[in-house]
Design a protein around this motif. Structure first.
Motif, PDB file in Angstrom:
ATOM      1  N   LEU A   1      17.610   1.612 -10.942  1.00 53.62           N
ATOM      2  CA  LEU A   1      18.113   1.400 -12.300  1.00 53.62           C
ATOM      3  C   LEU A   1      19.530   1.935 -12.484  1.00 53.62           C
ATOM      4  N   TYR A   2      19.849   2.982 -11.758  1.00 59.35           N
ATOM      5  CA  TYR A   2      21.156   3.640 -11.866  1.00 59.35           C
ATOM      6  C   TYR A   2      21.804   3.671 -10.482  1.00 59.35           C
ATOM      7  N   PRO A   3      22.427   2.555 -10.071  1.00 57.33           N
ATOM      8  CA  PRO A   3      22.978   2.445  -8.716  1.00 57.33           C
ATOM      9  C   PRO A   3      24.036   3.489  -8.374  1.00 57.33           C
ATOM     10  N   ASN A   4      24.681   4.068  -9.377  1.00 56.47           N
ATOM     11  CA  ASN A   4      25.681   5.110  -9.115  1.00 56.47           C
ATOM     12  C   ASN A   4      25.035   6.460  -8.841  1.00 56.47           C
ATOM     13  N   TRP A   5      23.723   6.567  -9.062  1.00 55.07           N
ATOM     14  CA  TRP A   5      23.007   7.819  -8.841  1.00 55.07           C
ATOM     15  C   TRP A   5      22.168   7.709  -7.571  1.00 55.07           C
ATOM     16  N   LYS A   6      22.637   8.333  -6.540  1.00 54.49           N
ATOM     17  CA  LYS A   6      21.924   8.367  -5.267  1.00 54.49           C
ATOM     18  C   LYS A   6      21.919   9.804  -4.767  1.00 54.49           C
ATOM     19  N   PRO A   7      20.758  10.479  -4.837  1.00 55.73           N
ATOM     20  CA  PRO A   7      20.708  11.849  -4.309  1.00 55.73           C
ATOM     21  C   PRO A   7      21.158  11.880  -2.858  1.00 55.73           C
ATOM     22  N   ASP A   8      22.009  12.845  -2.523  1.00 64.27           N
ATOM     23  CA  ASP A   8      22.510  12.964  -1.151  1.00 64.27           C
ATOM     24  C   ASP A   8      21.371  13.148  -0.158  1.00 64.27           C
ATOM     25  N   GLU A   9      20.432  13.982  -0.516  1.00 67.75           N
ATOM     26  CA  GLU A   9      19.289  14.228   0.361  1.00 67.75           C
ATOM     27  C   GLU A   9      18.024  13.964  -0.438  1.00 67.75           C
ATOM     28  N   LEU A  10      17.444  12.792  -0.219  1.00 72.80           N
ATOM     29  CA  LEU A  10      16.291  12.361  -1.004  1.00 72.80           C
ATOM     30  C   LEU A  10      15.133  13.352  -0.887  1.00 72.80           C
ATOM     31  N   ASP A  11      14.884  13.885   0.303  1.00 75.72           N
ATOM     32  CA  ASP A  11      13.763  14.818   0.475  1.00 75.72           C
ATOM     33  C   ASP A  11      13.918  16.062  -0.399  1.00 75.72           C
ATOM     34  N   ILE A  12      15.121  16.590  -0.483  1.00 79.31           N
ATOM     35  CA  ILE A  12      15.356  17.778  -1.318  1.00 79.31           C
ATOM     36  C   ILE A  12      15.201  17.417  -2.787  1.00 79.31           C
ATOM     37  N   ALA A  13      15.735  16.271  -3.189  1.00 79.92           N
ATOM     38  CA  ALA A  13      15.598  15.828  -4.575  1.00 79.92           C
ATOM     39  C   ALA A  13      14.135  15.617  -4.930  1.00 79.92           C
ATOM     40  N   VAL A  14      13.384  15.008  -4.035  1.00 81.99           N
ATOM     41  CA  VAL A  14      11.951  14.781  -4.280  1.00 81.99           C
ATOM     42  C   VAL A  14      11.227  16.111  -4.426  1.00 81.99           C
ATOM     43  N   ASP A  15      11.513  17.051  -3.556  1.00 81.06           N
ATOM     44  CA  ASP A  15      10.874  18.371  -3.643  1.00 81.06           C
ATOM     45  C   ASP A  15      11.197  19.056  -4.974  1.00 81.06           C
ATOM     46  N   ALA A  16      12.455  19.016  -5.379  1.00 83.03           N
ATOM     47  CA  ALA A  16      12.868  19.672  -6.618  1.00 83.03           C
ATOM     48  C   ALA A  16      12.227  19.004  -7.834  1.00 83.03           C
TER      49      ALA A  16
END
Length: 77
Positions: free
Chosen positions: A16-31
């Motif tokens: 939905l927000y193509p400009n928003w891409k977490p650098d490290e998806l695993d860390i973002a998912v954990d947080a």
């Protein structure tokens, strides 16, 4: 929410927000998973949908924004 449910939510948010891409998806998912652990997956999915429908700024939501929207959704039920 489980970790897998959180991962799916973040992938939808990224679509939905193509400009928003977490650098490290695993860390973002954990947080995000830690913050959203006591939330219902469907409520958070509905909150993301509502956020996207009403967003005019173009920035992805924070977990707290989704929780707040989710509380409003639950009150309507």
């Amino acid at each position: 929410m489980t970790r897998d449910e959180t991962k799916r939510l973040l992938r939808i948010a990224s679509a939905l927000y193509p400009n928003w891409k977490p650098d490290e998806l695993d860390i973002a998912v954990d947080a995000w998973s830690a913050v959203l652990a006591d939330q219902e997956a469907q409520t958070m999915a509905n909150a993301l949908k509502e956020f996207a429908r009403t967003d005019t700024k173009g920035f992805a939501p924070s977990p707290g924004q989704l929780i707040e929207i989710g509380r409003g959704i639950e009150k309507k039920m």
